[in-house]
Design a protein around this motif. Sequence first.
Motif, PDB file in Angstrom:
ATOM      1  N   UNK A   3       0.726  -1.612  -0.342  1.00 48.73           N
ATOM      2  CA  UNK A   3       0.122  -0.047   0.147  1.00 48.73           C
ATOM      3  C   UNK A   3       0.809   1.634   0.007  1.00 48.73           C
ATOM      4  N   UNK A   4       2.157   1.062   0.391  1.00 53.32           N
ATOM      5  CA  UNK A   4       2.789   2.501   0.496  1.00 53.32           C
ATOM      6  C   UNK A   4       3.518   2.700  -0.995  1.00 53.32           C
ATOM      7  N   UNK A   5       4.115   1.424  -1.548  1.00 53.32           N
ATOM      8  CA  UNK A   5       4.350   1.884  -2.624  1.00 53.32           C
ATOM      9  C   UNK A   5       3.344   2.215  -3.680  1.00 53.32           C
ATOM     10  N   UNK A   6       2.146   1.598  -3.086  1.00 52.53           N
ATOM     11  CA  UNK A   6       1.124   2.172  -4.235  1.00 52.53           C
ATOM     12  C   UNK A   6       0.497   3.308  -4.425  1.00 52.53           C
ATOM     13  N   UNK A   7       0.855   3.974  -2.758  1.00 51.99           N
ATOM     14  CA  UNK A   7       0.483   5.555  -2.462  1.00 51.99           C
ATOM     15  C   UNK A   7       1.892   6.473  -3.553  1.00 51.99           C
ATOM     16  N   UNK A   8       3.264   5.926  -3.446  1.00 51.34           N
ATOM     17  CA  UNK A   8       3.678   6.869  -3.773  1.00 51.34           C
ATOM     18  C   UNK A   8       3.668   6.836  -5.040  1.00 51.34           C
ATOM     19  N   UNK A   9       3.360   5.819  -6.312  1.00 48.23           N
ATOM     20  CA  UNK A   9       3.144   5.293  -7.492  1.00 48.23           C
ATOM     21  C   UNK A   9       1.741   6.292  -8.026  1.00 48.23           C
TER      22      UNK A   9
ATOM     23  N   UNK B  66       7.135  19.634  -4.176  1.00 48.65           N
ATOM     24  CA  UNK B  66       7.509  18.200  -3.819  1.00 48.65           C
ATOM     25  C   UNK B  66       7.215  17.652  -2.454  1.00 48.65           C
ATOM     26  N   UNK B  67       6.177  18.253  -1.854  1.00 47.40           N
ATOM     27  CA  UNK B  67       5.327  17.732  -0.712  1.00 47.40           C
ATOM     28  C   UNK B  67       4.322  16.451  -1.366  1.00 47.40           C
ATOM     29  N   UNK B  68       4.180  16.653  -1.598  1.00 50.10           N
ATOM     30  CA  UNK B  68       3.241  15.565  -2.477  1.00 50.10           C
ATOM     31  C   UNK B  68       3.594  13.834  -2.707  1.00 50.10           C
ATOM     32  N   UNK B  69       4.620  14.468  -3.166  1.00 49.15           N
ATOM     33  CA  UNK B  69       6.465  13.152  -2.744  1.00 49.15           C
ATOM     34  C   UNK B  69       6.765  13.235  -1.352  1.00 49.15           C
ATOM     35  N   UNK B  70       6.841  13.785  -1.323  1.00 46.12           N
ATOM     36  CA  UNK B  70       7.175  13.991   0.121  1.00 46.12           C
ATOM     37  C   UNK B  70       6.419  12.925   1.159  1.00 46.12           C
ATOM     38  N   UNK B  71       4.967  13.395   1.153  1.00 50.51           N
ATOM     39  CA  UNK B  71       4.308  12.715   1.663  1.00 50.51           C
ATOM     40  C   UNK B  71       3.991  11.411   2.387  1.00 50.51           C
ATOM     41  N   UNK B  72       4.376  10.914   1.049  1.00 50.16           N
ATOM     42  CA  UNK B  72       4.307  10.025   0.362  1.00 50.16           C
ATOM     43  C   UNK B  72       5.408   8.674   0.779  1.00 50.16           C
ATOM     44  N   UNK B  73       6.495   9.373   0.078  1.00 53.83           N
ATOM     45  CA  UNK B  73       8.049   8.735   0.552  1.00 53.83           C
ATOM     46  C   UNK B  73       8.556   8.548   2.517  1.00 53.83           C
ATOM     47  N   UNK B  74       7.601   9.246   2.856  1.00 49.46           N
ATOM     48  CA  UNK B  74       8.035   9.386   4.105  1.00 49.46           C
ATOM     49  C   UNK B  74       7.757   8.000   4.749  1.00 49.46           C
ATOM     50  N   UNK B  75       6.696   7.245   4.992  1.00 47.22           N
ATOM     51  CA  UNK B  75       6.454   5.805   5.568  1.00 47.22           C
ATOM     52  C   UNK B  75       7.298   5.142   4.922  1.00 47.22           C
ATOM     53  N   UNK B  76       8.094   5.290   3.442  1.00 51.15           N
ATOM     54  CA  UNK B  76       8.615   4.301   2.815  1.00 51.15           C
ATOM     55  C   UNK B  76      10.103   4.100   3.545  1.00 51.15           C
ATOM     56  N   UNK B  77      10.630   5.362   3.220  1.00 55.35           N
ATOM     57  CA  UNK B  77      12.134   6.038   3.912  1.00 55.35           C
ATOM     58  C   UNK B  77      12.219   4.684   5.667  1.00 55.35           C
ATOM     59  N   UNK B  78      10.453   5.213   6.681  1.00 48.73           N
ATOM     60  CA  UNK B  78      10.829   5.040   8.384  1.00 48.73           C
ATOM     61  C   UNK B  78      11.439   3.315   7.900  1.00 48.73           C
ATOM     62  N   UNK B  79      10.637   2.620   7.194  1.00 50.20           N
ATOM     63  CA  UNK B  79      10.822   1.270   6.847  1.00 50.20           C
ATOM     64  C   UNK B  79      11.729   0.573   7.009  1.00 50.20           C
ATOM     65  N   UNK B  80      13.299   1.588   6.842  1.00 50.55           N
ATOM     66  CA  UNK B  80      14.161   0.906   6.726  1.00 50.55           C
ATOM     67  C   UNK B  80      14.840  -0.189   5.866  1.00 50.55           C
ATOM     68  N   UNK B  81      14.419  -0.055   4.359  1.00 47.95           N
ATOM     69  CA  UNK B  81      14.008  -0.986   3.216  1.00 47.95           C
ATOM     70  C   UNK B  81      15.523  -0.896   2.657  1.00 47.95           C
ATOM     71  N   UNK B  82      16.953  -2.531   2.436  1.00 40.84           N
ATOM     72  CA  UNK B  82      17.771  -2.631   1.309  1.00 40.84           C
ATOM     73  C   UNK B  82      17.623  -3.224   0.525  1.00 40.84           C
ATOM     74  N   UNK B  83      18.644  -3.012  -0.009  1.00 33.23           N
ATOM     75  CA  UNK B  83      18.838  -3.991  -1.796  1.00 33.23           C
ATOM     76  C   UNK B  83      19.967  -4.437  -1.022  1.00 33.23           C
ATOM     77  N   UNK B  84      19.606  -6.119  -1.274  1.00 33.65           N
ATOM     78  CA  UNK B  84      20.830  -6.881  -0.678  1.00 33.65           C
ATOM     79  C   UNK B  84      21.498  -7.739  -2.463  1.00 33.65           C
TER      80      UNK B  84
END
Length: 102
Positions: free
Chosen positions: A42-48, A57-75
């Motif tokens: 749902x978080x990625x769909x909200x950003x998309x 940039x406020x709409x993008x920042x609002x959508x990206x904030x929760x994604x940044x909080x997840x601490x995702x990494x690429x391995x």
Amino acid sequence: MPSTWWRMRGEARVGELRQYGVDQPMFLCLFAPGPSWDDVRALFEAWAAVRGPDLDGSRNAEAIGPLMDLGLTLHPVDVGTRLSCFRDCIPRIHGSTARLRR
């Protein structure tokens, strides 16, 4: 850069990105959901869903904030260095495709 990454949230696999091309500055990837995809979908769909002009940039920042909080990494699957999402790279997912900016 490696050609395949696992997107991780801690020890949970969110999905796989497999590079198939480059459109500088983006790496073009296919995306395959992993076992933990539903937890973040749902978080990625909200950003998309953020479309059109976003002059401050406020709409993008609002959508990206929760994604940044997840601490995702690429391995990287083969060789390479683990990347921190939104610090080392910016991943965008739209359905079965993804764009990765590094």
